[in-house]
Write a protein that holds these residues in place. Structure first.
Motif, PDB file in Angstrom:
ATOM      1  N   ARG A   1     104.512  27.739  55.180  1.00 35.43           N
ATOM      2  CA  ARG A   1     104.212  26.462  55.669  1.00 35.43           C
ATOM      3  C   ARG A   1     102.792  26.724  56.538  1.00 35.43           C
ATOM      4  NH1 ARG A   1     103.518  23.455  59.897  1.00 35.43           N
ATOM      5  NH2 ARG A   1     104.754  24.605  61.592  1.00 35.43           N
TER       6      ARG A   1
ATOM      7  N   SER B   1      94.508  22.396  51.558  1.00 39.41           N
ATOM      8  CA  SER B   1      95.114  21.148  51.022  1.00 39.41           C
ATOM      9  C   SER B   1      96.063  21.302  49.856  1.00 39.41           C
ATOM     10  CB  SER B   1      93.998  20.104  50.908  1.00 39.41           C
ATOM     11  OG  SER B   1      93.128  20.618  49.797  1.00 39.41           O
TER      12      SER B   1
ATOM     13  N   PRO C   1     104.363  18.737  50.421  1.00 41.10           N
ATOM     14  CA  PRO C   1     104.164  17.019  50.378  1.00 41.10           C
ATOM     15  C   PRO C   1     104.846  16.642  51.573  1.00 41.10           C
ATOM     16  CG  PRO C   1     104.836  18.258  48.279  1.00 41.10           C
ATOM     17  CD  PRO C   1     105.087  19.388  49.277  1.00 41.10           C
ATOM     18  N   ARG C   2     104.344  15.496  52.020  1.00 44.57           N
ATOM     19  CA  ARG C   2     104.856  14.880  53.073  1.00 44.57           C
ATOM     20  C   ARG C   2     106.440  14.577  52.989  1.00 44.57           C
ATOM     21  NH1 ARG C   2     101.873   9.780  54.157  1.00 44.57           N
ATOM     22  NH2 ARG C   2     100.294  11.221  54.539  1.00 44.57           N
TER      23      ARG C   2
ATOM     24  N   ARG D   1     108.229  17.766  54.051  1.00 40.65           N
ATOM     25  CA  ARG D   1     107.940  18.168  55.208  1.00 40.65           C
ATOM     26  C   ARG D   1     109.268  17.276  56.303  1.00 40.65           C
ATOM     27  NH1 ARG D   1     102.568  17.867  54.505  1.00 40.65           N
ATOM     28  NH2 ARG D   1     102.670  16.174  55.856  1.00 40.65           N
ATOM     29  N   SER D   2     109.317  15.751  55.804  1.00 40.96           N
ATOM     30  CA  SER D   2     109.742  14.836  56.468  1.00 40.96           C
ATOM     31  C   SER D   2     111.543  15.118  56.170  1.00 40.96           C
ATOM     32  CB  SER D   2     109.702  13.515  55.824  1.00 40.96           C
ATOM     33  OG  SER D   2     108.390  13.136  56.198  1.00 40.96           O
TER      34      SER D   2
ATOM     35  N   ARG E   1     112.557  18.251  58.270  1.00 39.09           N
ATOM     36  CA  ARG E   1     112.597  17.786  59.782  1.00 39.09           C
ATOM     37  C   ARG E   1     113.929  16.981  59.941  1.00 39.09           C
ATOM     38  NH1 ARG E   1     107.082  17.012  59.738  1.00 39.09           N
ATOM     39  NH2 ARG E   1     107.292  14.633  58.968  1.00 39.09           N
TER      40      ARG E   1
ATOM     41  N   GLY F   1     112.123  10.467  53.002  1.00 42.00           N
ATOM     42  CA  GLY F   1     111.150  11.301  52.608  1.00 42.00           C
ATOM     43  C   GLY F   1     110.002  10.413  51.556  1.00 42.00           C
TER      44      GLY F   1
END
Length: 153
Positions: free
Chosen positions: A40, A47, A52-53, A56-57, A60, A79
């Motif tokens: 990570r 980029s 991808p967001r 990651r979400s 977390r 996500g």
């Protein structure tokens, strides 16, 4: 180097150099986590390599509460994607599914709790999201080759 990576290294170095199975399992789990965090961090400046967001979400969400009884729909919603697409993204970018990541996190936390806490096996099973102490014992034995009780000794 990220503070998370430094913290993970510190945890790994603090583990006794015993050759017991629990220490090996904890080191292996920390090693996988260090590797993922390294990837990570290494990709953060590029980029095309950033997770991808949604991934990651969801990571977390799981990291904050691995004991929660997550559904795929909840994880996908968190996500910002669909269930199928979330699975695809995890496999593409991390090499495993969201639930494989969840179970890895549960197992790693359970091993640490077995080694460092005085909680009962039932309490550890509940806090790490297992359905019962029997389910917990089977999962630990399958993964580490030893029962939770023997790992404590």
């Amino acid at each position: 180097m990220s503070s998370t990576l430094i913290s993970l290294f510190s945890c790994a170095l603090a583990i006794d150099d015993d050759e017991d199975e629990l220490s090996k399992d904890i080191r292996n789990s920390l090693g996988r986590t260090v590797f993922l965090e390294y990837l990570r961090c290494a990709s953060a400046g590029h980029s095309h390599g950033v997770l991808p967001r949604g991934v990651r979400s969801v990571k977390r969400m799981i990291d904050r509460d691995p004991g929660r009884r997550w559904t795929l729909a909840e994880l996908a919603e968190g996500g910002g994607t669909t269930s199928g697409h979330l699975i695809h993204l995890f496999k593409e970018h991390l090499g495993f599914t969201p639930f494989e990541y969840l179970w890895d996190q549960r197992h790693a936390r359970a091993l640490i709790m077995l080694k460092t806490s005085t909680l009962s096996i039932e309490q550890i099973a509940y806090r790490t999201g297992f359905q019962s102490s029997a389910h917990f014992s089977r999962a630990v034995k399958k993964r580490s080759g030893q029962s939770p009780k023997s790992l404590r000794s």
